[in-house]
Design a protein around this motif. Sequence first.
Motif, mmCIF file in Angstrom:
data_model
loop_
_atom_site.group_PDB
_atom_site.id
_atom_site.type_symbol
_atom_site.label_atom_id
_atom_site.label_comp_id
_atom_site.label_asym_id
_atom_site.label_seq_id
_atom_site.Cartn_x
_atom_site.Cartn_y
_atom_site.Cartn_z
ATOM 1 N N GLY A 239 0.879 -1.241 -0.102
ATOM 2 C CA GLY A 239 -0.032 -0.036 -0.040
ATOM 3 C C GLY A 239 1.034 1.377 0.028
ATOM 4 N N ASN A 240 0.314 2.409 0.190
ATOM 5 C CA ASN A 240 0.886 3.657 0.236
ATOM 6 C C ASN A 240 0.844 4.342 1.703
ATOM 7 N N ALA A 241 0.447 3.510 2.750
ATOM 8 C CA ALA A 241 0.332 4.470 3.886
ATOM 9 C C ALA A 241 1.118 3.663 4.925
ATOM 10 N N HIS A 242 1.966 4.370 5.882
ATOM 11 C CA HIS A 242 2.613 3.953 6.870
ATOM 12 C C HIS A 242 1.718 3.687 8.062
ATOM 13 N N VAL A 243 1.386 2.519 8.597
ATOM 14 C CA VAL A 243 0.773 2.299 9.748
ATOM 15 C C VAL A 243 1.584 2.099 10.965
ATOM 16 N N ILE A 244 1.260 3.025 11.869
ATOM 17 C CA ILE A 244 2.494 3.103 13.220
ATOM 18 C C ILE A 244 1.671 3.037 14.233
ATOM 19 N N TYR A 245 2.079 2.122 15.094
ATOM 20 C CA TYR A 245 1.663 2.070 16.537
ATOM 21 C C TYR A 245 2.327 3.193 17.307
ATOM 22 N N VAL A 246 1.300 4.166 17.852
ATOM 23 C CA VAL A 246 1.911 5.018 18.916
ATOM 24 C C VAL A 246 2.534 4.690 19.910
ATOM 25 N N ASN A 247 3.875 4.987 20.383
ATOM 26 C CA ASN A 247 4.542 4.979 21.636
ATOM 27 C C ASN A 247 5.055 6.105 21.813
ATOM 28 N N ASP A 248 6.140 6.218 22.940
ATOM 29 C CA ASP A 248 6.641 7.285 23.216
ATOM 30 C C ASP A 248 7.594 8.037 22.346
ATOM 31 N N HIS A 249 8.190 7.319 21.453
ATOM 32 C CA HIS A 249 9.047 7.780 20.585
ATOM 33 C C HIS A 249 8.228 8.277 19.460
ATOM 34 N N VAL A 250 7.213 7.902 19.141
ATOM 35 C CA VAL A 250 6.072 8.467 18.058
ATOM 36 C C VAL A 250 5.730 10.034 18.857
ATOM 37 N N ASN A 251 5.274 9.787 19.885
ATOM 38 C CA ASN A 251 4.787 11.213 20.443
ATOM 39 C C ASN A 251 6.087 12.060 20.614
ATOM 40 N N ARG A 252 7.098 11.903 20.825
ATOM 41 C CA ARG A 252 8.314 12.746 20.716
ATOM 42 C C ARG A 252 8.397 13.481 19.558
ATOM 43 N N THR A 253 8.435 12.538 18.708
ATOM 44 C CA THR A 253 8.756 12.847 17.057
ATOM 45 C C THR A 253 7.670 13.656 16.353
#
Length: 360
Positions: free
Chosen positions: A28-42
């Motif tokens: 596909g053409n979407a990035h499916v990302i589980y939210v964690n502390d790293h995601v919240n920081r960036t």
Amino acid sequence: MTLLAACSLPRSGPNKNEIYSGAVERGGNAHVIYVNDHVNRTANFAPSYGFSSTFQGAGQVGADTIRAGDTLGIGIWENVDDGLLAGLGQSATQLQQIQVDSDGFIFVPYAGRIQAAGATPESLRQAITTRLSSQTPDPQVTVVRAAGDGATVSVVGRVGAQGVYPIERPTRTLSSMLARAGGVVIEPEIAVVTVKRGNESGKVWLTDLYTGSQNDIALRPGDIILVEEDQRSFTALGALGGQTKVPLGNEMISAIEAIAMVGGLSTNLADPTGVFILRDEPDSVASAVLGQPVYGTQRMAYVLDLTRPNGLFLARDFLIRDEDTVYVTEAPYVQWQKTISAITGSANSAASIANTAGLN
């Protein structure tokens, strides 16, 4: 036929597996990302409004500086009975409503054409006095800037009185000019003030204008001031208490707050493991989130699992941005229930038809 019909039962949108199937890893053409502390920081940044250093560094316009278009009043007293300008028996001459022309000049009889734009009333008085001194003894001159219409700004939008206003001593800053235009007529919390100056523009929250002195910029002739309601919003879809477009206002809204603003998760429908935040992410942020360089705007589907031990905390810390879509999938058993209902409903309907036919 009943089972085939069950596959196309009504629902609020795609399920988790259908969203996952659009992931880059699956073609596909979407990035499916589980939210964690790293995601919240960036990923968490709130684009803020504010004026550039060019706007903030501009000094205030001199209130007494004469400009093209201004109207002046000039008084001349001559120390003789029969002067150059005054009538017989008079010593004073009043020259009212003298407008500075587009080139910045005025004409004074016997003094000629004099550069007025850029001068102050005092410096212009001295220039006129010098010109007349060679023709009449000891002339006394006064210069008054009657109307400063040569330095104006336009104020439009959600203000008490839209119009074109001169920059005068009391109205040389943005806040004072807004007050001169009757103030803002919408809620301060959602009001955004934009200033357009030439090819540049800047905007600021009205509340930040009054809390931060650096935002109360000095005005320049020709500025356009626009006051409008902030248009930033997010869209809520899926198994929520409401499906609607929600204005963000000037607050930083977390995912938990966004869900609460539309009535929370639907108790009978929602899958708390399938809360998605869909957005187009700039490549700089996407690269930081993914941990690898990507180029161009990226489609991101951030996943929040509220059943995890820290799921609610992660959702509380994840910030919603303009044009985000908050989508909550239905719980798997909901479709199963619909399927069972469709089957039993079809069977009941068939039995009812048969009974009705038997009665006839």
